[in-house]
Scaffold this motif. Sequence first.
Motif, PDB file in Angstrom:
ATOM      1  N   TYR A 396      14.639  34.119  10.287  1.00 32.33           N
ATOM      2  CA  TYR A 396      14.534  32.989  11.206  1.00 32.33           C
ATOM      3  C   TYR A 396      14.549  31.680  10.420  1.00 32.33           C
ATOM      4  O   TYR A 396      15.179  30.701  10.840  1.00 32.33           O
ATOM      5  N   ALA A 397      13.888  31.671   9.277  1.00 33.36           N
ATOM      6  CA  ALA A 397      13.897  30.482   8.425  1.00 33.36           C
ATOM      7  C   ALA A 397      15.308  30.180   7.928  1.00 33.36           C
ATOM      8  O   ALA A 397      15.720  29.010   7.849  1.00 33.36           O
ATOM      9  N   VAL A 398      16.062  31.220   7.609  1.00 33.07           N
ATOM     10  CA  VAL A 398      17.450  31.035   7.158  1.00 33.07           C
ATOM     11  C   VAL A 398      18.296  30.414   8.269  1.00 33.07           C
ATOM     12  O   VAL A 398      19.114  29.524   8.023  1.00 33.07           O
ATOM     13  N   ILE A 399      18.097  30.875   9.496  1.00 36.58           N
ATOM     14  CA  ILE A 399      18.866  30.331  10.619  1.00 36.58           C
ATOM     15  C   ILE A 399      18.496  28.869  10.871  1.00 36.58           C
ATOM     16  O   ILE A 399      19.364  28.033  11.148  1.00 36.58           O
ATOM     17  N   ILE A 403      21.126  25.744  10.925  1.00 40.56           N
ATOM     18  CA  ILE A 403      21.225  24.717  11.969  1.00 40.56           C
ATOM     19  C   ILE A 403      20.984  23.334  11.371  1.00 40.56           C
ATOM     20  O   ILE A 403      21.650  22.355  11.747  1.00 40.56           O
ATOM     21  N   ALA A 404      20.048  23.256  10.426  1.00 41.75           N
ATOM     22  CA  ALA A 404      19.816  21.984   9.736  1.00 41.75           C
ATOM     23  C   ALA A 404      21.064  21.531   8.994  1.00 41.75           C
ATOM     24  O   ALA A 404      21.418  20.344   9.000  1.00 41.75           O
ATOM     25  N   SER A 405      21.758  22.486   8.359  1.00 41.02           N
ATOM     26  CA  SER A 405      23.004  22.153   7.650  1.00 41.02           C
ATOM     27  C   SER A 405      24.070  21.645   8.618  1.00 41.02           C
ATOM     28  O   SER A 405      24.869  20.775   8.274  1.00 41.02           O
ATOM     29  N   LEU A 406      24.075  22.205   9.831  1.00 34.48           N
ATOM     30  CA  LEU A 406      25.005  21.731  10.861  1.00 34.48           C
ATOM     31  C   LEU A 406      24.722  20.270  11.199  1.00 34.48           C
ATOM     32  O   LEU A 406      25.649  19.449  11.263  1.00 34.48           O
ATOM     33  N   PRO A 418      13.497  17.788   9.630  1.00 32.71           N
ATOM     34  CA  PRO A 418      12.371  18.619  10.099  1.00 32.71           C
ATOM     35  C   PRO A 418      12.699  20.106  10.160  1.00 32.71           C
ATOM     36  O   PRO A 418      11.806  20.945   9.987  1.00 32.71           O
ATOM     37  N   LEU A 419      13.966  20.447  10.404  1.00 31.12           N
ATOM     38  CA  LEU A 419      14.345  21.863  10.419  1.00 31.12           C
ATOM     39  C   LEU A 419      14.255  22.461   9.014  1.00 31.12           C
ATOM     40  O   LEU A 419      13.767  23.585   8.835  1.00 31.12           O
ATOM     41  N   PHE A 420      14.732  21.727   8.015  1.00 34.22           N
ATOM     42  CA  PHE A 420      14.585  22.197   6.636  1.00 34.22           C
ATOM     43  C   PHE A 420      13.106  22.339   6.269  1.00 34.22           C
ATOM     44  O   PHE A 420      12.709  23.288   5.590  1.00 34.22           O
ATOM     45  N   GLN A 421      12.287  21.394   6.712  1.00 31.62           N
ATOM     46  CA  GLN A 421      10.861  21.448   6.395  1.00 31.62           C
ATOM     47  C   GLN A 421      10.191  22.639   7.077  1.00 31.62           C
ATOM     48  O   GLN A 421       9.329  23.294   6.480  1.00 31.62           O
ATOM     49  N   SER A 422      10.589  22.946   8.318  1.00 28.01           N
ATOM     50  CA  SER A 422      10.048  24.133   8.997  1.00 28.01           C
ATOM     51  C   SER A 422      10.469  25.405   8.275  1.00 28.01           C
ATOM     52  O   SER A 422       9.672  26.355   8.134  1.00 28.01           O
ATOM     53  N   SER A 440      15.923  26.760  -2.974  1.00 25.28           N
ATOM     54  CA  SER A 440      17.111  26.326  -2.243  1.00 25.28           C
ATOM     55  C   SER A 440      16.760  25.333  -1.142  1.00 25.28           C
ATOM     56  O   SER A 440      17.447  24.321  -0.949  1.00 25.28           O
ATOM     57  N   THR A 441      15.682  25.617  -0.422  1.00 25.65           N
ATOM     58  CA  THR A 441      15.281  24.733   0.669  1.00 25.65           C
ATOM     59  C   THR A 441      14.790  23.388   0.139  1.00 25.65           C
ATOM     60  O   THR A 441      15.043  22.336   0.750  1.00 25.65           O
ATOM     61  N   CYS A 442      14.085  23.401  -0.987  1.00 23.32           N
ATOM     62  CA  CYS A 442      13.668  22.138  -1.616  1.00 23.32           C
ATOM     63  C   CYS A 442      14.881  21.287  -1.970  1.00 23.32           C
ATOM     64  O   CYS A 442      14.870  20.060  -1.786  1.00 23.32           O
ATOM     65  N   LEU A 443      15.939  21.925  -2.461  1.00 18.53           N
ATOM     66  CA  LEU A 443      17.163  21.190  -2.781  1.00 18.53           C
ATOM     67  C   LEU A 443      17.780  20.577  -1.531  1.00 18.53           C
ATOM     68  O   LEU A 443      18.259  19.437  -1.557  1.00 18.53           O
ATOM     69  N   ASN A 444      17.761  21.323  -0.422  1.00 12.56           N
ATOM     70  CA  ASN A 444      18.305  20.789   0.824  1.00 12.56           C
ATOM     71  C   ASN A 444      17.490  19.591   1.321  1.00 12.56           C
ATOM     72  O   ASN A 444      18.049  18.586   1.782  1.00 12.56           O
ATOM     73  N   ILE A 445      16.168  19.698   1.238  1.00 11.02           N
ATOM     74  CA  ILE A 445      15.315  18.583   1.666  1.00 11.02           C
ATOM     75  C   ILE A 445      15.561  17.365   0.786  1.00 11.02           C
ATOM     76  O   ILE A 445      15.633  16.224   1.280  1.00 11.02           O
ATOM     77  N   ALA A 446      15.718  17.598  -0.517  1.00  4.48           N
ATOM     78  CA  ALA A 446      15.994  16.491  -1.425  1.00  4.48           C
ATOM     79  C   ALA A 446      17.322  15.819  -1.083  1.00  4.48           C
ATOM     80  O   ALA A 446      17.435  14.584  -1.078  1.00  4.48           O
TER      81      ALA A 446
END
Length: 596
Positions: A396-399, A403-406, A418-422, A440-446
């Motif tokens: 679910y976190a991956v999805i 969606i955040a990437s979209l 907020p989606l990346f943070q969740s 990976s998620t930290c990189l996306n938030i950055a």
Amino acid sequence: DMRRCQEVPYKLYQARDYSRLSQFICKPENYRHLLVSDWAKTDMYQYWRAANEYLTVSLPQALTKDNSSNTNNNRSLTTAIVSDRLELLLSAGKFMQEMAAYTAAQSVYQAGIDLAERFTTSTISSTKHYARLLTALASSHQDTGRYAEALPLFERGLQVLKAVGRPQEDSSETAPTDYPERGEDLATLLLSYAVLSRKRGLYDVADAHLTNALALLKRMHGERHESVAEIYNEQGRLKQTTGDYNGAELFFKKALSIRQAVFGEVHPKVAQSLKDLGDLCLLASKYDASWGYLNKAQDLYEQTFGVMHPLYAETLQSKGTASRAQGLWKDAETYYLEAIQIQRKALGSDHPDLSLTLCDIGNLYLRQNIYDKAHSVFAEAKSITASVLGTKHIDYAVILANIASLHQKQKQYDMALPLFQSSLEIFTSVYGKRHLDIASTCLNIAGVSQKLGRLSEALPYYYQALRCLLKLMGPKHSYVAVIFNDLALLYYKLNETAKAEFMYNKAFTAYKCVFGLMHPSTAQVFFNAGNYYKQMHSQHQALECFKEAHSIWSQMLGPNHEKTQKAKDQVDQLQDTTYKIDNTTPPHDLFALVVQ
């Protein structure tokens, strides 16, 4: 075999021969064949219900006889019925687990555990089923992302198995004579425990469990045995997860060699090893080798299971990902859609495997900027995962991250963040502080923080990811190189040019160490450095970097790939006679460092 597996239980059910029915459907080779039939779900549940009711009635009757007359025959009857019911519950749970009915599977496993606990002190049969049920329940919790609940079950299973006959896994004695499968069960538990440890990012723990299981199995069976191949296969996945692609290839090939020797060239296990090698080569951007392995795997699955089997669909999914990586959008979509069609037919419309394929095709649409289709498939994947696995599962976190990437691609950064943070919150709650998904998620938030102009807020996320990866992977890893590259870009934006050049140099060094010069990721660093030099008005160095990026991408991805064309545009622009070339060389020539 498949037709027999479909006809026999029906005839036994109609004849009300529930004893033989329970024995037949408990055999793994039988119920696995039933998984792929159109009517399997409904009928198998019906068969198990009938067999379970029969054994539920028979058990109290046997216990009553056992209490009233303490004969060996009555005790044997009780033991046999208990064993049959435990075997039935174990097989039924496995079937439900494979069909993603996790709650039902866990209830069935727990019922078996409760029954086995009443008899573990009196019979070896109950004890071995007890250990197997503990392992199965732990694996089910693992599938649903409930790692904290799986861990104590694995520990209990280890204690039970070590207590039987008092052999240890490092002893030459593998099992008591009345429990010859004990060593095999212990190895199976250690393998499942290793998978859990790998998923939690505890790579040393996983490696230790695999090493113990391998030593145990080699003493029992020697080198040429399927159980040994299973361990080699998981060791390959562990190496692949940690970025050691050469080590992973070695283990996958060992597994393949054993399976070919044991089963012959045409067998599903051989196909699995070929697919694993194909997926590995895809990660390493060895596309020709990847296609070779995947084509062979697809042919074998078609010969053994036909084209409407979930494993055949998984191979199509891998071919879709290979096509996507090479920019073959239409081919990728065709493979993904065919895989989805098979999964809906074979697994139903609410299975996690379907959700994963929907995410893959969603990312394909995202790459093509087809946002409406991407949103639609991501939404369906999110609904399936929330329903089957819950909203605290890593899938679910991956999805959420997809969606955040979209939103990120559509420049809707305030919706993406907020989606990346969740997503990060879920990963942290499941894994702890250090895991690849967290990095990976930290990189996306950055990255999103940068887009929102919050440059200073991006830095701590980059360094959190860097600390995580250095701990997990060491300094010579591609993911570490990615962070060095991103930090270089960020420091450039912060006008800290000395730190920017230092980070570019670290990125080049890491990429060369992991992949060599001829790799698409190395080309990306050249391209980024070209942009850096261009902005610094060092056009000569920019041109050389863009040329290198174009040359590598052209050879690795083909002349028509979007990245190749992008690099070519930069080269053409800088070579234009109307463009003023500045031959001023900065103090540290990064291109020269790479060539050196």
